[in-house]
Design an enzyme around this catalytic site. Structure first.
Site, PDB file in Angstrom:
ATOM      1  N   HIS A  31       0.847  -1.195   0.000  1.00  0.00           N
ATOM      2  CA  HIS A  31       0.000   0.000   0.000  1.00  0.00           C
ATOM      3  C   HIS A  31       0.882   1.244   0.000  1.00  0.00           C
ATOM      4  O   HIS A  31       1.265   1.748   1.061  1.00  0.00           O
ATOM      5  CB  HIS A  31      -0.898   0.011   1.237  1.00  0.00           C
ATOM      6  CG  HIS A  31      -1.857  -1.134   1.298  1.00  0.00           C
ATOM      7  ND1 HIS A  31      -1.452  -2.418   1.604  1.00  0.00           N
ATOM      8  CD2 HIS A  31      -3.202  -1.184   1.106  1.00  0.00           C
ATOM      9  CE1 HIS A  31      -2.513  -3.213   1.602  1.00  0.00           C
ATOM     10  NE2 HIS A  31      -3.580  -2.490   1.297  1.00  0.00           N
ATOM     11  N   HIS A  71      -1.837  -0.860   7.148  1.00  0.00           N
ATOM     12  CA  HIS A  71      -1.582  -1.282   5.770  1.00  0.00           C
ATOM     13  C   HIS A  71      -0.498  -0.423   5.125  1.00  0.00           C
ATOM     14  O   HIS A  71       0.204  -0.878   4.226  1.00  0.00           O
ATOM     15  CB  HIS A  71      -2.869  -1.218   4.938  1.00  0.00           C
ATOM     16  CG  HIS A  71      -3.544   0.113   4.986  1.00  0.00           C
ATOM     17  ND1 HIS A  71      -4.498   0.424   5.932  1.00  0.00           N
ATOM     18  CD2 HIS A  71      -3.412   1.221   4.215  1.00  0.00           C
ATOM     19  CE1 HIS A  71      -4.917   1.660   5.734  1.00  0.00           C
ATOM     20  NE2 HIS A  71      -4.270   2.169   4.701  1.00  0.00           N
ATOM     21  N   ASP A 160      -9.210   7.100   7.317  1.00  0.00           N
ATOM     22  CA  ASP A 160     -10.665   6.988   7.265  1.00  0.00           C
ATOM     23  C   ASP A 160     -11.154   5.630   7.745  1.00  0.00           C
ATOM     24  O   ASP A 160     -12.204   5.530   8.381  1.00  0.00           O
ATOM     25  CB  ASP A 160     -11.155   7.220   5.830  1.00  0.00           C
ATOM     26  CG  ASP A 160     -10.976   8.660   5.379  1.00  0.00           C
ATOM     27  OD1 ASP A 160     -11.358   9.562   6.132  1.00  0.00           O
ATOM     28  OD2 ASP A 160     -10.464   8.875   4.270  1.00  0.00           O
ATOM     29  N   GLY A 161     -10.410   4.581   7.432  1.00  0.00           N
ATOM     30  CA  GLY A 161     -10.839   3.245   7.834  1.00  0.00           C
ATOM     31  C   GLY A 161     -10.918   3.108   9.340  1.00  0.00           C
ATOM     32  O   GLY A 161     -11.880   2.532   9.875  1.00  0.00           O
ATOM     33  N   ASN A 190      -7.737  11.871   3.576  1.00  0.00           N
ATOM     34  CA  ASN A 190      -7.467  11.910   2.133  1.00  0.00           C
ATOM     35  C   ASN A 190      -8.684  11.558   1.286  1.00  0.00           C
ATOM     36  O   ASN A 190      -8.628  11.612   0.057  1.00  0.00           O
ATOM     37  CB  ASN A 190      -6.288  10.989   1.772  1.00  0.00           C
ATOM     38  CG  ASN A 190      -6.544   9.535   2.127  1.00  0.00           C
ATOM     39  OD1 ASN A 190      -7.642   9.017   1.959  1.00  0.00           O
ATOM     40  ND2 ASN A 190      -5.505   8.862   2.619  1.00  0.00           N
ATOM     41  N   HIS A 270      -3.990   3.192  -3.554  1.00  0.00           N
ATOM     42  CA  HIS A 270      -4.213   2.777  -2.164  1.00  0.00           C
ATOM     43  C   HIS A 270      -3.499   1.467  -1.845  1.00  0.00           C
ATOM     44  O   HIS A 270      -2.743   1.400  -0.875  1.00  0.00           O
ATOM     45  CB  HIS A 270      -5.712   2.628  -1.891  1.00  0.00           C
ATOM     46  CG  HIS A 270      -6.041   2.268  -0.472  1.00  0.00           C
ATOM     47  ND1 HIS A 270      -5.880   0.997   0.039  1.00  0.00           N
ATOM     48  CD2 HIS A 270      -6.516   3.017   0.552  1.00  0.00           C
ATOM     49  CE1 HIS A 270      -6.245   0.972   1.307  1.00  0.00           C
ATOM     50  NE2 HIS A 270      -6.633   2.187   1.639  1.00  0.00           N
ATOM     51  N   ARG A 367     -17.010 -17.288  39.520  1.00  0.00           N
ATOM     52  CA  ARG A 367     -16.807 -15.838  39.419  1.00  0.00           C
ATOM     53  C   ARG A 367     -16.514 -15.253  40.802  1.00  0.00           C
ATOM     54  O   ARG A 367     -15.712 -14.324  40.945  1.00  0.00           O
ATOM     55  CB  ARG A 367     -18.006 -15.147  38.783  1.00  0.00           C
ATOM     56  CG  ARG A 367     -19.309 -15.273  39.562  1.00  0.00           C
ATOM     57  CD  ARG A 367     -20.408 -14.392  39.003  1.00  0.00           C
ATOM     58  NE  ARG A 367     -21.668 -14.587  39.712  1.00  0.00           N
ATOM     59  CZ  ARG A 367     -22.705 -13.773  39.634  1.00  0.00           C
ATOM     60  NH1 ARG A 367     -22.641 -12.686  38.877  1.00  0.00           N
ATOM     61  NH2 ARG A 367     -23.816 -14.027  40.295  1.00  0.00           N
ATOM     62  N   GLU A 420     -16.894  -3.565  25.108  1.00  0.00           N
ATOM     63  CA  GLU A 420     -16.116  -4.798  25.238  1.00  0.00           C
ATOM     64  C   GLU A 420     -14.904  -4.817  24.306  1.00  0.00           C
ATOM     65  O   GLU A 420     -13.788  -5.150  24.732  1.00  0.00           O
ATOM     66  CB  GLU A 420     -17.002  -6.021  24.957  1.00  0.00           C
ATOM     67  CG  GLU A 420     -18.119  -6.238  25.950  1.00  0.00           C
ATOM     68  CD  GLU A 420     -19.395  -5.482  25.596  1.00  0.00           C
ATOM     69  OE1 GLU A 420     -20.388  -5.630  26.331  1.00  0.00           O
ATOM     70  OE2 GLU A 420     -19.391  -4.748  24.568  1.00  0.00           O
ATOM     71  N   PHE A 446     -20.167 -12.201  25.233  1.00  0.00           N
ATOM     72  CA  PHE A 446     -19.736 -10.955  24.606  1.00  0.00           C
ATOM     73  C   PHE A 446     -18.259 -10.979  24.212  1.00  0.00           C
ATOM     74  O   PHE A 446     -17.738  -9.985  23.700  1.00  0.00           O
ATOM     75  CB  PHE A 446     -20.021  -9.769  25.528  1.00  0.00           C
ATOM     76  CG  PHE A 446     -21.487  -9.628  25.868  1.00  0.00           C
ATOM     77  CD1 PHE A 446     -22.462  -9.975  24.954  1.00  0.00           C
ATOM     78  CD2 PHE A 446     -21.888  -9.170  27.114  1.00  0.00           C
ATOM     79  CE1 PHE A 446     -23.804  -9.864  25.257  1.00  0.00           C
ATOM     80  CE2 PHE A 446     -23.227  -9.054  27.430  1.00  0.00           C
ATOM     81  CZ  PHE A 446     -24.200  -9.402  26.506  1.00  0.00           C
ATOM     82  N   ASP A 478     -31.575 -15.707  31.692  1.00  0.00           N
ATOM     83  CA  ASP A 478     -31.282 -14.716  30.653  1.00  0.00           C
ATOM     84  C   ASP A 478     -31.386 -15.297  29.244  1.00  0.00           C
ATOM     85  O   ASP A 478     -31.497 -14.557  28.271  1.00  0.00           O
ATOM     86  CB  ASP A 478     -29.885 -14.112  30.855  1.00  0.00           C
ATOM     87  CG  ASP A 478     -29.907 -12.949  31.828  1.00  0.00           C
ATOM     88  OD1 ASP A 478     -31.008 -12.452  32.125  1.00  0.00           O
ATOM     89  OD2 ASP A 478     -28.827 -12.557  32.306  1.00  0.00           O
ATOM     90  N   HIS A 482     -27.554 -14.860  25.954  1.00  0.00           N
ATOM     91  CA  HIS A 482     -26.468 -14.688  26.914  1.00  0.00           C
ATOM     92  C   HIS A 482     -25.770 -16.004  27.267  1.00  0.00           C
ATOM     93  O   HIS A 482     -24.720 -15.978  27.907  1.00  0.00           O
ATOM     94  CB  HIS A 482     -26.989 -14.040  28.200  1.00  0.00           C
ATOM     95  CG  HIS A 482     -27.253 -12.575  28.073  1.00  0.00           C
ATOM     96  ND1 HIS A 482     -28.008 -12.034  27.054  1.00  0.00           N
ATOM     97  CD2 HIS A 482     -26.841 -11.523  28.828  1.00  0.00           C
ATOM     98  CE1 HIS A 482     -28.061 -10.713  27.201  1.00  0.00           C
ATOM     99  NE2 HIS A 482     -27.364 -10.380  28.255  1.00  0.00           N
TER     100      HIS A 482
END
Length: 689
Positions: A31, A71, A160-161, A190, A270, A367, A420, A446, A478, A482
């Site tokens: 590129h 890139h 822009d990406g 650009n 590009h 947890r 996340e 997630f 849930d 989930h």
């Protein structure tokens, strides 16, 4: 040369342009457009502002530079070569070739001076947010009014990406909220992406967007006017030291492929080589008479930053020596943190910590076991930096004595908000910067949002810890949105990611210890919402570290029951029921298949003999376990999505039960006994012709 004349500055920028053109042309791949368009911005930043030492890419207080639009990798490769890093011209000639240090996208750990692996757009700017956050936190923790040993900038190039990717919203909004004032981003505006002119699909008012985030925005900068770029950088750096300083976005209007007479400003430049004719036309247009990969001596000398870099680091070293003299304990802690070493007391106290956890007979959700482990481990690991994506009360990632990080206050736990993907990539940036061990929590389902950043952590081999709770249908009401089904197996196949699914408090604590001690890659802890009984004994702690071990064995075991997490309790119940029927079995706990697979073949065979019929049980997609049970074994799992109901009813409904394990083992044991009872076939003697 820090302040070249405008004419010479253009020639310095042209050195970048032609190196990019020549490397892409030789590789017939790459590129060239972004390096050609951003060359003037790069000259101003790297030649006049960036504080770095090419002879020591790991200097603690160097400015960080991230090429988010990865890139355009020849931009950073040209800069590293020109300024004096160990990246000889031969490597630029080998651009995109096997085993070169100039891969298609910049790779951390491969190329000296590359701070992070970039290419998936949006993640570089997000990594930079993590780096800037780490710099701010370390400064708050270690700096003294008279001796600020942490004080550097994080600079980012993005296009822009990156702006279009949703992760840039997650990260940049948080950066504005936290006022990461030493973060300076250069937007390469650009107007071109792969499909052409972006106005058909990208019409955001980017300056107003970032102003709304709370950034300092410098708009309308001519990206080919060194004086204008220089003024913008100076303004960004000046306001960064104010109490109300903000991160800065410098919006630079540029022409992609600047210098190419026939392709500049088009998508043709590009992501493709210019072609021999256009390469020569570009040389002619820029007045560049040197041969490919040759840099005139005066330009090469002006670019070389070794002397400036050595002087900058030497000045910092003198300041740090004064800091050491006045604050020896803090200085030693800073050096340790930046080296990534753990405190000696961690190793000394860990057996006691594990023994204490193992002695607790209370049933906890893993947890909660995770939080219990954090409570006792955190004093031994002061470099912990935790957080959660708006689920702290569910993930239980906070610990006793943790301090919430805020806009103006130091802390070691951050509420990332519902971000996340952003959280995962910010954690990568924190780990890459050094000084903290980041961990962050969300629901396992997630992890899909976070996945590409998890993959990047594994690719970069960095120490990041993901805490994923609510790991199965065991979360209950849930429902299937989930309830994780495919997530654990899919995470296990990411190369370099250790996925732990512990079954009780001790296995959870050992998983945490292994994740903390691991320096060559990330770890994921998959934890239950529902309470689970104590199963492992402290004598098995070292075996847990091997990823898989024999939890319970019986003499003459006819089959193995293999399990993880919340289903290990089911395996133990099945073993007891089978014993009552006269069938002896072995229960194997495998909290981390990735670690188990790294053990010796002899150890794997000892734990799980190939000849032993095996039933695996896990409330996840069953296909993964075929590698352990073989074609003749049985896997009890979740080949479908879940349902909304209380957890016990779901386990019964989907057949994740001890009764089903018993039935499967009985079938396997019967088959094995039948095979043993069959007489050997008669020897067949081939007839002669």
């Amino acid at each position: 040369m820090n302040n070249p004349t405008p004419e010479f500055a253009k020639q310095m920028a042209n050195a970048i342009r032609l190196l990019a053109v020549d490397a892409v042309e030789k590789a017939k791949s790459g590129h060239p457009g972004a390096p050609m368009g951003m060359a003037d911005i790069a000259e101003v930043l790297w030649n006049r502002h960036l504080s770095h030492n090419p002879t020591n890419p790991h200097w603690a207080n160097r400015d960080r530079f991230v090429l988010s639009n990865g890139h355009g990798s020849m931009l950073i490769y040209a800069l590293l070569h020109l300024t004096g890093y160990n990246l000889p011209m031969e490597e630029l000639k080998n651009f995109r070739q096997l085993h070169s240090k100039t891969a298609g996208h910049p790779e951390f750990g491969i190329t000296p001076g590359v701070e992070t692996t970039t290419g998936p757009l949006g993640q570089g700017i997000t990594n930079a947010v993590g780096m800037a956050l780490a710099e701010k936190l370390l400064g708050q923790e270690f700096n003294k009014p008279d001796l600020p040993i942490v004080g550097h900038f994080t600079y980012v190039f993005l296009g822009d990406g990156c702006m279009m990717e949703g992760i840039s919203h997650e990260a940049c909004a948080l950066a504005g909220t936290l006022r990461l004032s030493k973060l300076v981003a250069f937007y390469d505006d650009n107007g071109i992406s792969i499909d052409g002119h972006v106005e058909g699909w990208f019409t955001d008012d980017t300056p107003q967007r970032f102003e709304a985030y709370g950034w300092n925005v410098i708009a309308g900068v001519d990206g080919h006017n060194p004086a204008a770029i220089d003024a913008a950088v100076k303004a960004a750096k000046a306001q960064a030291h104010n109490l109300d300083g903000k991160p800065t976005l410098i919006c630079c209007k540029t022409v992609i492929g600047m210098g190419s007479p026939n392709k500049a400003g088009t998508h043709d430049v590009h992501g493709a080589a210019l072609g021999a004719a256009e390469v020569q036309a570009t040389r002619d247009a820029l007045g560049w008479t040197s041969a490919p990969f040759e840099i005139p001596a005066d330009i090469a000398a002006a670019w070389n930053a070794v002397a400036r870099g050595v002087a900058a680091e030497s000045a910092w070293n003198r300041q740090f020596a004064a800091y050491q003299a006045q604050y020896p304990l803090q200085a030693a802690e800073f050096v340790r943190r930046m080296s990534g070493d753990l405190l000696p007391v961690y190793t000394e106290k860990l057996p006691e910590v594990l023994a204490g956890i193992a002695s607790n007979a209370t049933s906890f959700a893993t947890r909660k076991s995770s939080q219990n482990a954090l409570d006792v481990m955190a004093p031994l690991v002061p470099e912990f930096f935790g957080g959660s994506a708006d689920l702290t009360g569910s993930n239980l990632t906070n610990f006793k004595g943790c301090v919430r990080a805020g806009r103006d206050t130091w802390g070691n736990h951050l509420s990332y908000g519902v971000r996340e993907f952003g959280m995962a990539a910010i954690m990568n940036g924190i780990a890459l910067h050094g000084g903290y061990i980041p961990y962050g929590g969300t629901f396992l389902t997630f992890s899909d949002y976070s996945r590409n950043a998890i993959r990047m952590a594994a690719l970069m081999k960095i120490r990041v810890i993901h805490v994923f709770t609510h790991d199965s249908i065991g979360l209950g009401e849930d429902g299937p949105t989930h309830q994780s089904v495919e997530h654990i197996p899919s995470l296990r196949i990411i190369p370099g990611l250790d996925v732990w699914r512990p079954a009780d408090g001790l296995e959870t604590a050992v998983a945490w210890a292994c994740a903390v001690e691991r320096r060559d890659g990330p770890s994921a802890l998959c934890l239950s919402r529902q309470n689970l009984p104590r199963l492992a004994d402290i004598s098995q702690a070292d075996k847990i570290r091997k990823g898989g071990y024999i939890l319970s064995d019986m003499e003459g075991a006819q089959a193995a029951i293999l399990s993880t997490g919340s289903e290990l309790e089911i395996a133990m119940k099945a073993q007891a029921a089978l014993a009552a029927d006269g069938i002896a079995t072995r229960v194997v706990s495998m909290p981390c298949t990735n670690v188990f697979d790294r053990q010796s073949e002899a150890y794997q065979e000892m734990v799980l003999p190939l000849s032993m019929p095996t039933v695996a049980i896990e409330a996840a997609h069953p296909d993964f376990w075929r590698k352990y049970v073989g074609r003749t074994g049985v896997v009890i799992g979740m080949p479908t999505f879940g349902e909304s109901a209380p957890a016990p009813k779901l386990y019964a409904h989907f057949g994740i039960t001890a009764e089903r394990v018993v039935a499967a083992v009985e079938v396997l044991a019967h088959r094995a006994a039948h095979r043993r009872a069959e007489p050997l076939p008669d020897t067949v003697v081939p007839s002669s012709n």
